[in-house]
Write a protein that holds these residues in place. Sequence first.
Motif, mmCIF file in Angstrom:
data_model
loop_
_atom_site.group_PDB
_atom_site.id
_atom_site.type_symbol
_atom_site.label_atom_id
_atom_site.label_comp_id
_atom_site.label_asym_id
_atom_site.label_seq_id
_atom_site.Cartn_x
_atom_site.Cartn_y
_atom_site.Cartn_z
ATOM 1 N N ARG A 19 -48.846 -5.508 134.988
ATOM 2 C CA ARG A 19 -48.453 -6.132 136.251
ATOM 3 C C ARG A 19 -49.547 -6.033 137.298
ATOM 4 N NH1 ARG A 19 -43.220 -2.518 136.313
ATOM 5 N NH2 ARG A 19 -44.860 -1.183 135.487
ATOM 6 N N TRP A 20 -50.419 -5.052 137.192
ATOM 7 C CA TRP A 20 -51.540 -4.821 138.105
ATOM 8 C C TRP A 20 -52.513 -3.894 137.404
ATOM 9 C CZ3 TRP A 20 -46.447 -4.283 139.886
ATOM 10 C CH2 TRP A 20 -45.857 -3.070 139.573
ATOM 11 N N LYS A 21 -53.677 -3.705 137.998
ATOM 12 C CA LYS A 21 -54.712 -2.847 137.407
ATOM 13 C C LYS A 21 -54.147 -1.444 137.180
ATOM 14 C CE LYS A 21 -59.531 -1.533 137.966
ATOM 15 N NZ LYS A 21 -59.806 -1.710 136.556
ATOM 16 N N ASP A 22 -54.437 -0.869 136.043
ATOM 17 C CA ASP A 22 -54.021 0.477 135.633
ATOM 18 C C ASP A 22 -52.525 0.604 135.361
ATOM 19 O OD1 ASP A 22 -56.680 1.405 135.786
ATOM 20 O OD2 ASP A 22 -56.450 1.803 137.930
ATOM 21 N N ASP A 23 -51.807 -0.521 135.221
ATOM 22 C CA ASP A 23 -50.401 -0.481 134.834
ATOM 23 C C ASP A 23 -50.319 -0.124 133.345
ATOM 24 O OD1 ASP A 23 -47.634 -0.802 134.813
ATOM 25 O OD2 ASP A 23 -47.745 -2.971 134.518
ATOM 26 N N GLY A 52 -43.444 -7.816 142.401
ATOM 27 C CA GLY A 52 -44.538 -6.946 142.822
ATOM 28 C C GLY A 52 -45.895 -7.347 142.293
ATOM 29 N N ALA A 53 -45.936 -8.250 141.328
ATOM 30 C CA ALA A 53 -47.208 -8.696 140.761
ATOM 31 C C ALA A 53 -47.687 -9.948 141.486
ATOM 32 C CB ALA A 53 -47.053 -8.993 139.273
ATOM 33 N N ARG A 55 -49.192 -13.705 141.816
ATOM 34 C CA ARG A 55 -49.036 -14.924 141.001
ATOM 35 C C ARG A 55 -50.350 -15.295 140.323
ATOM 36 N NH1 ARG A 55 -44.818 -18.462 142.047
ATOM 37 N NH2 ARG A 55 -45.546 -19.402 140.127
ATOM 38 N N HIS A 56 -51.465 -14.993 140.990
ATOM 39 C CA HIS A 56 -52.790 -15.218 140.409
ATOM 40 C C HIS A 56 -53.693 -14.075 140.844
ATOM 41 C CE1 HIS A 56 -56.335 -17.230 138.870
ATOM 42 N NE2 HIS A 56 -56.927 -16.792 139.961
ATOM 43 N N GLU A 57 -54.463 -13.552 139.895
ATOM 44 C CA GLU A 57 -55.429 -12.504 140.225
ATOM 45 C C GLU A 57 -56.427 -12.362 139.092
ATOM 46 O OE1 GLU A 57 -53.951 -8.456 140.336
ATOM 47 O OE2 GLU A 57 -52.290 -9.024 139.030
ATOM 48 N N SER A 58 -57.433 -11.576 139.346
ATOM 49 C CA SER A 58 -58.424 -11.231 138.338
ATOM 50 C C SER A 58 -58.335 -9.726 138.115
ATOM 51 C CB SER A 58 -59.824 -11.623 138.821
ATOM 52 O OG SER A 58 -60.782 -11.283 137.848
ATOM 53 N N ILE A 59 -58.090 -9.317 136.868
ATOM 54 C CA ILE A 59 -58.045 -7.902 136.511
ATOM 55 C C ILE A 59 -59.180 -7.636 135.538
ATOM 56 C CG2 ILE A 59 -56.708 -6.030 135.491
ATOM 57 C CD1 ILE A 59 -54.165 -7.517 136.176
ATOM 58 N N ASP A 60 -60.095 -6.763 135.920
ATOM 59 C CA ASP A 60 -61.259 -6.432 135.089
ATOM 60 C C ASP A 60 -62.012 -7.680 134.641
ATOM 61 O OD1 ASP A 60 -60.667 -3.750 135.374
ATOM 62 O OD2 ASP A 60 -59.599 -3.608 133.469
ATOM 63 N N GLY A 61 -62.072 -8.676 135.520
ATOM 64 C CA GLY A 61 -62.806 -9.903 135.219
ATOM 65 C C GLY A 61 -62.017 -10.947 134.447
ATOM 66 N N VAL A 62 -60.769 -10.655 134.125
ATOM 67 C CA VAL A 62 -59.917 -11.589 133.378
ATOM 68 C C VAL A 62 -59.020 -12.318 134.373
ATOM 69 C CG1 VAL A 62 -58.107 -11.792 131.636
ATOM 70 C CG2 VAL A 62 -59.925 -10.092 131.342
ATOM 71 N N GLU A 63 -59.051 -13.651 134.341
ATOM 72 C CA GLU A 63 -58.210 -14.453 135.232
ATOM 73 C C GLU A 63 -56.783 -14.477 134.695
ATOM 74 O OE1 GLU A 63 -59.176 -15.776 138.225
ATOM 75 O OE2 GLU A 63 -60.986 -14.624 137.769
ATOM 76 N N VAL A 64 -55.830 -14.121 135.554
ATOM 77 C CA VAL A 64 -54.429 -14.030 135.164
ATOM 78 C C VAL A 64 -53.590 -14.940 136.059
ATOM 79 C CG1 VAL A 64 -52.453 -12.487 134.866
ATOM 80 C CG2 VAL A 64 -54.784 -11.602 134.525
ATOM 81 N N ASP A 65 -52.819 -15.818 135.437
ATOM 82 C CA ASP A 65 -51.834 -16.644 136.140
ATOM 83 C C ASP A 65 -50.476 -16.261 135.602
ATOM 84 O OD1 ASP A 65 -53.114 -18.591 137.967
ATOM 85 O OD2 ASP A 65 -54.234 -19.086 136.139
ATOM 86 N N ARG A 66 -49.519 -16.112 136.518
ATOM 87 C CA ARG A 66 -48.169 -15.729 136.118
ATOM 88 C C ARG A 66 -47.181 -16.838 136.474
ATOM 89 N NH1 ARG A 66 -50.462 -10.904 137.919
ATOM 90 N NH2 ARG A 66 -50.622 -9.357 136.264
ATOM 91 N N PHE A 67 -46.268 -17.100 135.554
ATOM 92 C CA PHE A 67 -45.250 -18.129 135.754
ATOM 93 C C PHE A 67 -43.886 -17.474 135.914
ATOM 94 C CE2 PHE A 67 -45.681 -17.381 131.230
ATOM 95 C CZ PHE A 67 -44.370 -17.270 130.802
ATOM 96 N N ARG A 68 -42.989 -18.166 136.591
ATOM 97 C CA ARG A 68 -41.622 -17.685 136.761
ATOM 98 C C ARG A 68 -40.738 -18.284 135.670
ATOM 99 N NH1 ARG A 68 -41.089 -14.920 141.378
ATOM 100 N NH2 ARG A 68 -42.488 -15.394 143.090
ATOM 101 N N TYR A 69 -39.819 -17.477 135.170
ATOM 102 C CA TYR A 69 -38.864 -17.948 134.172
ATOM 103 C C TYR A 69 -37.779 -18.821 134.789
ATOM 104 C CZ TYR A 69 -40.453 -14.965 130.343
ATOM 105 O OH TYR A 69 -41.176 -14.381 129.350
ATOM 106 N N LEU A 70 -37.311 -18.439 135.978
ATOM 107 C CA LEU A 70 -36.192 -19.133 136.613
ATOM 108 C C LEU A 70 -36.627 -19.797 137.906
ATOM 109 C CD1 LEU A 70 -33.433 -16.391 136.362
ATOM 110 C CD2 LEU A 70 -33.632 -18.428 134.949
ATOM 111 N N TRP A 71 -35.984 -20.893 138.216
ATOM 112 C CA TRP A 71 -36.161 -21.509 139.519
ATOM 113 C C TRP A 71 -34.784 -21.836 140.044
ATOM 114 C CZ3 TRP A 71 -39.824 -21.575 142.942
ATOM 115 C CH2 TRP A 71 -39.654 -22.360 144.067
ATOM 116 N N PRO A 72 -34.382 -21.378 141.174
ATOM 117 C CA PRO A 72 -35.130 -20.515 142.078
ATOM 118 C C PRO A 72 -35.253 -19.094 141.536
ATOM 119 C CG PRO A 72 -32.922 -20.847 142.899
ATOM 120 C CD PRO A 72 -33.069 -21.726 141.679
#
Length: 82
Positions: A19-23, A52-53, A55-72
Amino acid sequence: MTTPVKRGRILMLTSNFPRWKDDSTTPFVLHTAVDLQARGWIVDVLAPHTEGAARHESIDGVEVDRFRYLWPADPEIGRAHV
């Protein structure tokens, strides 16, 4: 030290990812992505979003995009209340 030759691009589609660096959640997936990048691959990760995560970030140089399962995001919204 020489810069590795770019080999191509990999999309890692996963159901679990830190979910974040060092998780401690499935760190092997992140380690695999980092190792592939060290060998010259461009790696993008598509993983489910969790509270808590970012939606988009770079962890250790890896690009991470996160999607939601439900809307809303709140499953109670839109439900008929009796």
